[in-house]
Enzyme design. Structure first.
Site, PDB file in Angstrom:
ATOM      1  N   VAL A  17       0.838  -1.208   0.000  1.00 33.53           N
ATOM      2  CA  VAL A  17       0.000   0.000   0.000  1.00 33.53           C
ATOM      3  C   VAL A  17       0.873   1.258   0.000  1.00 33.53           C
ATOM      4  O   VAL A  17       0.587   2.235  -0.695  1.00 33.53           O
ATOM      5  CB  VAL A  17      -0.976  -0.007   1.211  1.00 33.53           C
ATOM      6  N   ARG A 102     -10.485   2.370  13.747  1.00 28.56           N
ATOM      7  CA  ARG A 102     -11.719   2.479  12.950  1.00 28.56           C
ATOM      8  C   ARG A 102     -12.998   2.527  13.766  1.00 28.56           C
ATOM      9  O   ARG A 102     -13.929   3.255  13.425  1.00 28.56           O
ATOM     10  CB  ARG A 102     -11.800   1.294  11.972  1.00 28.56           C
ATOM     11  N   CYS A 131     -10.711  -2.452   3.176  1.00 35.33           N
ATOM     12  CA  CYS A 131     -10.823  -2.392   1.710  1.00 35.33           C
ATOM     13  C   CYS A 131     -12.163  -2.914   1.172  1.00 35.33           C
ATOM     14  O   CYS A 131     -12.776  -2.290   0.302  1.00 35.33           O
ATOM     15  CB  CYS A 131      -9.678  -3.157   1.070  1.00 35.33           C
ATOM     16  N   HIS A 244     -10.616  -6.736  -5.347  1.00 38.35           N
ATOM     17  CA  HIS A 244     -11.604  -7.560  -4.650  1.00 38.35           C
ATOM     18  C   HIS A 244     -12.915  -7.544  -5.445  1.00 38.35           C
ATOM     19  O   HIS A 244     -13.319  -6.502  -5.979  1.00 38.35           O
ATOM     20  CB  HIS A 244     -11.922  -6.985  -3.267  1.00 38.35           C
TER      21      HIS A 244
HETATM   22  P1  A2P Z   1       9.533  -2.811   6.361  1.00 40.37           P
HETATM   23  O1  A2P Z   1       9.523  -3.066   4.887  1.00 40.37           O
HETATM   24  O2  A2P Z   1      10.742  -2.068   6.816  1.00 40.37           O
HETATM   25  O3  A2P Z   1       9.218  -4.046   7.170  1.00 40.37           O
HETATM   26  P2  A2P Z   1       3.005  -4.812   3.843  1.00 40.37           P
HETATM   27  O4  A2P Z   1       1.619  -4.561   4.367  1.00 40.37           O
HETATM   28  O5  A2P Z   1       3.072  -4.808   2.351  1.00 40.37           O
HETATM   29  O6  A2P Z   1       3.616  -6.035   4.449  1.00 40.37           O
HETATM   30  O7  A2P Z   1       3.898  -3.558   4.343  1.00 40.37           O
HETATM   31  C1  A2P Z   1       4.028  -3.190   5.678  1.00 40.37           C
HETATM   32  C2  A2P Z   1       4.794  -1.884   5.786  1.00 40.37           C
HETATM   33  O8  A2P Z   1       4.851  -1.511   7.169  1.00 40.37           O
HETATM   34  C3  A2P Z   1       6.252  -1.970   5.330  1.00 40.37           C
HETATM   35  O9  A2P Z   1       6.632  -0.748   4.748  1.00 40.37           O
HETATM   36  C4  A2P Z   1       6.979  -2.185   6.640  1.00 40.37           C
HETATM   37  O10 A2P Z   1       8.329  -1.776   6.630  1.00 40.37           O
HETATM   38  C5  A2P Z   1       6.204  -1.275   7.537  1.00 40.37           C
HETATM   39  N1  A2P Z   1       6.420  -1.585   8.947  1.00 40.37           N
HETATM   40  C6  A2P Z   1       6.162  -2.748   9.583  1.00 40.37           C
HETATM   41  N2  A2P Z   1       6.519  -2.653  10.901  1.00 40.37           N
HETATM   42  C7  A2P Z   1       6.995  -1.395  11.086  1.00 40.37           C
HETATM   43  C8  A2P Z   1       7.523  -0.668  12.202  1.00 40.37           C
HETATM   44  N3  A2P Z   1       7.605  -1.214  13.414  1.00 40.37           N
HETATM   45  N4  A2P Z   1       7.932   0.603  11.998  1.00 40.37           N
HETATM   46  C9  A2P Z   1       7.840   1.181  10.775  1.00 40.37           C
HETATM   47  N5  A2P Z   1       7.359   0.551   9.688  1.00 40.37           N
HETATM   48  C10 A2P Z   1       6.935  -0.721   9.828  1.00 40.37           C
END
Ligand code: A2P
Length: 342
Positions: A17, A102, A131, A244
């Site tokens: 996203v 939400r 979504c 979806h």
């Molecule tokens: P990262 O790539 O460094 O893990 P998706 O839903 O496609 O799996 O993406 C999740 C997003 O949320 C990624 O950009 C991920 O970064 C980020 N993310 C997950 N945990 C954290 C955190 N603790 N702090 C900042 N970003 C996070």
């Protein structure tokens, strides 16, 4: 710094996203004075393309939001629970894609085509709905206005991209390995997703429904602002990458013919009616992918009840279902001069 040209933090910028948010900010010429991508420490230094240049990913920290006006979050519920209040405390308005806020009665849950007025009472954190719920309410709100919906029965056919980048990779890997006669080990999902349908999205609750199903039930009522609407849902993960699809059955107080329903939807914002069964033309996931609109077709009478209609609603879950709706909320905040923490 100006709230007409905000400094924007994209939190979760490396995810499915987050990347789409960057691309939509660019496509829509979002009036940002600066955009900074944030993710976890794992991603520090990663370069993400933006407007012919590259943005460098920065680690999200507790004091990251100083000097930002707007933060677009898509980094999971845990990250939102911890960091969204910190952002608001630092004067930065948050639009959050997770389910963390939400159903909080103090947080508006907004689809700009349906309830933009709810932005008036935001307290610094605005929730972006689930979504599957977004695309359904975009299509149903105009019908509700015209004929008052009493009951909604929805079954979903949801793409793997709704579970993030890892799930997209999992479907790709499983299809390729199974096609080549190799074994697979499910990771993101509890079972094989390739060539299969899973009637489980998120965890099961005590009432026998999944969390995803109850999100559709509860969020629909909050967004449409009418507690009398009854909703029941079955949500299913299917081996589709993006968009979806939903089979939706409604009962209305006033009778609407399919033709009247088509006309109402054709004049409503954010909707394309695609309903030519004689030519086998109807909304399909592969055609909705990459598009902004919610596509509606297969509109027909349900002959088993007094005022019943069936329809098929399809939309890109990563765009209208997540990134685009988030950015439309941000655009509405700017337009209406609401981009400030009260
Ligand atoms: P990262 O790539 O460094 O893990 P998706 O839903 O496609 O799996 O993406 C999740 C997003 O949320 C990624 O950009 C991920 O970064 C980020 N993310 C997950 N945990 C954290 C955190 N603790 N702090 C900042 N970003 C996070």
């Amino acid at each position: 710094m100006s709230t007409k040209n905000p400094r924007v933090a994209v939190v979760g910028a490396t995810g499915a996203v987050g990347r789409e948010m960057l691309s939509i900010l660019e496509q829509r010429n979002f009036p940002a004075s600066e955009i900074v991508p944030f993710a976890s420490s794992r991603s520090v230094g990663i370069k993400l393309p933006f407007a012919g240049e590259e943005l460098t990913v920065v680690e999200l920290k507790e004091d990251s939001f100083k000097g930002f006006d707007l933060a677009l979050f898509s980094a999971g519920g845990g990250t939102s629970t911890k960091f969204a209040p910190l952002a608001a405390e630092q004067g930065c308005v948050v639009v959050d894609n997770s389910s963390a806020w939400r159903m909080d009665p103090k947080k508006p849950l907004v689809v700009p085509e349906v309830n933009p007025q709810d932005l008036d009472w935001h307290d610094g954190i605005i929730a972006n709905p689930n979504c599957s719920t977004i695309q359904m309410v975009v299509a149903l709100q105009p019908i509700h206005k015209a004929a008052k919906i009493k009951r909604i029965v929805v079954s979903t056919y949801q793409a793997v991209s709704g579970s993030g980048q890892k799930a997209i990779n999992e479907l790709e890997t499983q299809v390729s390995r199974l096609f080549n006669g190799k074994s697979i080990v499910p990771d993101v999902y509890p079972h094989q997703i390739a060539f299969n349908c899973l009637p489980q999205i998120d965890v099961f609750l005590d009432n026998g429904y999944t969390k995803e199903e109850m999100k559709m039930v509860n969020e629909t009522v909050k967004i449409m602002g009418d507690e009398s609407i009854k909703v029941t849902a079955t949500t299913v993960r299917v081996p589709v990458f993006y968009a979806h699809s939903e089979a939706v059955n409604i009962e209305t107080e006033k009778k609407l013919t399919p033709e009247e329903c088509r006309n109402i939807l054709a004049g409503a914002p954010g909707i394309t009616v695609a309903d030519y069964p004689e030519k086998s033309l109807y909304p399909m996931a592969i055609e909705a992918t990459g598009e902004d609109d919610v596509f509606v077709g297969r509109i027909r009478e349900d002959f088993t009840v007094d005022n019943g209609l069936n329809m098929w609603i399809v939309s890109d879950n990563i765009r209208k279902g997540a990134a685009l709706n988030t950015i439309q909320i941000a655009e509405t905040l700017i337009e209406r001069d609401l981009l400030r923490v009260p």
